[in-house]
Design a protein around this motif. Structure first.
Motif, PDB file in Angstrom:
ATOM      1  N   SER A 209     -11.377  23.042  44.557  1.00 14.97           N
ATOM      2  CA  SER A 209     -12.323  22.073  45.104  1.00 14.97           C
ATOM      3  C   SER A 209     -13.227  21.624  43.960  1.00 14.97           C
ATOM      4  O   SER A 209     -12.833  21.687  42.792  1.00 14.97           O
ATOM      5  CB  SER A 209     -13.120  22.718  46.244  1.00 14.97           C
ATOM      6  OG  SER A 209     -14.007  21.798  46.826  1.00 14.97           O
ATOM      7  N   ASP A 210     -14.437  21.189  44.277  1.00 20.13           N
ATOM      8  CA  ASP A 210     -15.373  20.790  43.229  1.00 20.13           C
ATOM      9  C   ASP A 210     -15.768  21.995  42.375  1.00 20.13           C
ATOM     10  O   ASP A 210     -15.861  23.113  42.895  1.00 20.13           O
ATOM     11  CB  ASP A 210     -16.626  20.171  43.837  1.00 20.13           C
ATOM     12  CG  ASP A 210     -16.343  18.816  44.452  1.00 20.13           C
ATOM     13  OD1 ASP A 210     -17.002  18.477  45.453  1.00 20.13           O
ATOM     14  OD2 ASP A 210     -15.458  18.097  43.948  1.00 20.13           O
ATOM     15  N   PRO A 211     -16.025  21.811  41.107  1.00 20.72           N
ATOM     16  CA  PRO A 211     -16.321  22.936  40.214  1.00 20.72           C
ATOM     17  C   PRO A 211     -17.538  23.756  40.637  1.00 20.72           C
ATOM     18  O   PRO A 211     -17.630  24.939  40.299  1.00 20.72           O
ATOM     19  CB  PRO A 211     -16.562  22.240  38.859  1.00 20.72           C
ATOM     20  CG  PRO A 211     -15.844  20.937  38.955  1.00 20.72           C
ATOM     21  CD  PRO A 211     -15.948  20.524  40.375  1.00 20.72           C
ATOM     22  N   TYR A 212     -18.469  23.145  41.364  1.00 12.88           N
ATOM     23  CA  TYR A 212     -19.682  23.877  41.746  1.00 12.88           C
ATOM     24  C   TYR A 212     -19.515  24.629  43.069  1.00 12.88           C
ATOM     25  O   TYR A 212     -20.464  25.246  43.571  1.00 12.88           O
ATOM     26  CB  TYR A 212     -20.882  22.929  41.831  1.00 12.88           C
ATOM     27  CG  TYR A 212     -20.707  21.766  42.779  1.00 12.88           C
ATOM     28  CD1 TYR A 212     -20.962  21.907  44.141  1.00 12.88           C
ATOM     29  CD2 TYR A 212     -20.309  20.516  42.296  1.00 12.88           C
ATOM     30  CE1 TYR A 212     -20.802  20.836  45.000  1.00 12.88           C
ATOM     31  CE2 TYR A 212     -20.144  19.439  43.155  1.00 12.88           C
ATOM     32  CZ  TYR A 212     -20.398  19.607  44.503  1.00 12.88           C
ATOM     33  OH  TYR A 212     -20.243  18.541  45.349  1.00 12.88           O
ATOM     34  N   HIS A 213     -18.332  24.601  43.661  1.00 14.92           N
ATOM     35  CA  HIS A 213     -18.071  25.357  44.887  1.00 14.92           C
ATOM     36  C   HIS A 213     -17.654  26.786  44.539  1.00 14.92           C
ATOM     37  O   HIS A 213     -16.710  27.001  43.776  1.00 14.92           O
ATOM     38  CB  HIS A 213     -16.972  24.695  45.712  1.00 14.92           C
ATOM     39  CG  HIS A 213     -17.409  23.471  46.433  1.00 14.92           C
ATOM     40  ND1 HIS A 213     -16.533  22.607  47.065  1.00 14.92           N
ATOM     41  CD2 HIS A 213     -18.643  22.956  46.640  1.00 14.92           C
ATOM     42  CE1 HIS A 213     -17.213  21.613  47.618  1.00 14.92           C
ATOM     43  NE2 HIS A 213     -18.485  21.797  47.355  1.00 14.92           N
TER      44      HIS A 213
END
Length: 385
Positions: free
Chosen positions: A111-115
């Motif tokens: 998913s998004d890198p900050y997840h």
């Protein structure tokens, strides 16, 4: 049909194994086997590895490594039992082929890198994967969805994201055992949400929001028609809701208490120290909860609208807190694991080959469960437009 008491009263330790290093056992999943062969047990550990065992004798068959963060769960696919899924705080859900122990993941869902994921599950049809994230930037948390059948693709895009339903770490996501579109999620914000994924938008999909009164630690589907939902909280609270009442004026709560530990005094009059999680036995039509004492003894409890009832005490096994367990209906066996690094197999009438409780390998640096102050919300029934 054998009663719950008859099924559990004869349980005793059949086998136990203990690794040489101090590793917490965090979660486990048992393979459903329709053909020949003993079947497998997968266990995820605090050292970020996944161990694959023969479920009949706990022989270690292989080990998977590849996650770059703490593991948040492991689950065999339901219709393709040779596939094993694992989720991690590294922001990935990975698929492993259990016919090739020790090999690399056959697919990585991102998913998004900050997840950073702290929970995940796979639908009963294996069509959808869902992972719950930690709170992002002090604001919202997210439910992320993928197509679970894309195990042969090099790149698998996200199907969709729910972003409005939770405001803190999503500690548990649980698909319904027989309805591929039904999903429950629990969070440290105190809410347990129920979704119908066949609906077009997140707002339309949200069927009900229930208040656990505290940080939700585990969620379990239960009841005759699997319309009930059990929630345990990090401070040992317990709530049982009847989702069959969503479209009525009747209350959803079947039973609830902010602290369930003292509801069932043990034989010596002492209360439980903690609750692990619940499990629904389909054949017996019974909801069970596993509780424990800090010294390692375990207790099987029946949960109903009347509260808790002690079914069986399992003594002489663990020497520290138990973190995970799974019941194998095919083999009539119970597997348990926890902070003493031990993996135990309990079977009716078993006699352990090497007896005696093992010393704990609990490490002071091992992973601790997080529990944040929950936000106050009342449960709500979704209003039709």
């Amino acid at each position: 049909m054998e009663s719950v008491e008859e099924k559990f009263k004869a349980l005793s330790i059949a086998r136990r194994i203990q690794p040489s290093e101090p590793t917490y056992l965090l979660d486990m999943s048992v393979q459903s086997v329709s053909g020949p062969g003993p079947g497998l047990l997968a266990v995820c550990c605090s050292n970020r590895s996944i161990h694959l065992h023969c479920k009949d004798n706990l022989t270690l068959l292989g080990e998977y490594q590849g996650h770059g963060g703490p593991l948040c769960g492991v689950s065999f696919a339901h219709r393709s039992p040779d596939l094993l899924f694992s989720g991690s705080a590294d922001g990935t859900v990975r698929t492993w082929d259990v016919r090739r122990p020790g090999s690399e993941a056959v697919q990585v869902f991102r998913s998004d890198p900050y997840h950073h994921f702290c929970s995940f599950d796979v639908s009963c049809s294996d069509e959808v994967l869902c992972a719950g994230t930690e709170q992002v930037d002090g604001d919202d948390s997210f439910l992320v969805f993928w197509d679970g059948r894309m195990t042969k693709e090099k790149s698998c895009g996200v199907l969709g994201v729910y972003s409005e339903s939770h405001s803190d770490d999503i500690t548990q996501v649980r698909f319904h055992p027989s309805n591929k579109d039904r999903l429950a999620s629990g969070s440290t914000d105190g809410l347990v949400n129920v979704f119908d994924l066949s609906q077009g938008t997140e707002e339309e999909a949200l069927m009900a929001t229930c208040n656990s009164g505290s940080s939700a630690s585990s969620v379990c589907w239960a009841g005759k028609d699997l319309n009930q939902l059990l929630c345990l909280s990090h401070d040992e609270g317990m709530h049982l809701w009847d989702l069959g009442q969503i479209d009525t004026n009747e209350p959803l709560t079947v039973f609830g208490t902010p602290d369930a530990r003292s509801l069932t005094p043990l034989s010596d009059g002492r209360p439980l120290d903690y609750l692990v999680s619940g499990m629904w036995l389909e054949e017996e039509q019974c909801l069970l909860v596993l509780g424990g004492e800090n010294r390692g003894d375990l207790h099987v409890l029946e949960c109903s609208g009347k509260g808790l009832r002690l079914v069986k005490s399992l003594r002489g096994g663990h020497s520290a807190m138990v973190r995970c367990f799974v019941w194998d209906p095919e083999g009539g066996a119970l597997f348990t694991g926890g902070e003493d690094a031990q993996l135990l197999l309990w079977k009716p009438g078993a006699q352990e080959l090497t007896s005696g409780k093992r010393d704990t390998l609990k490490s002071g640096s091992a992973i601790k469960l997080k529990s944040r102050p929950h936000k106050k919300h009342g449960y709500q029934k979704r209003e039709e437009a």
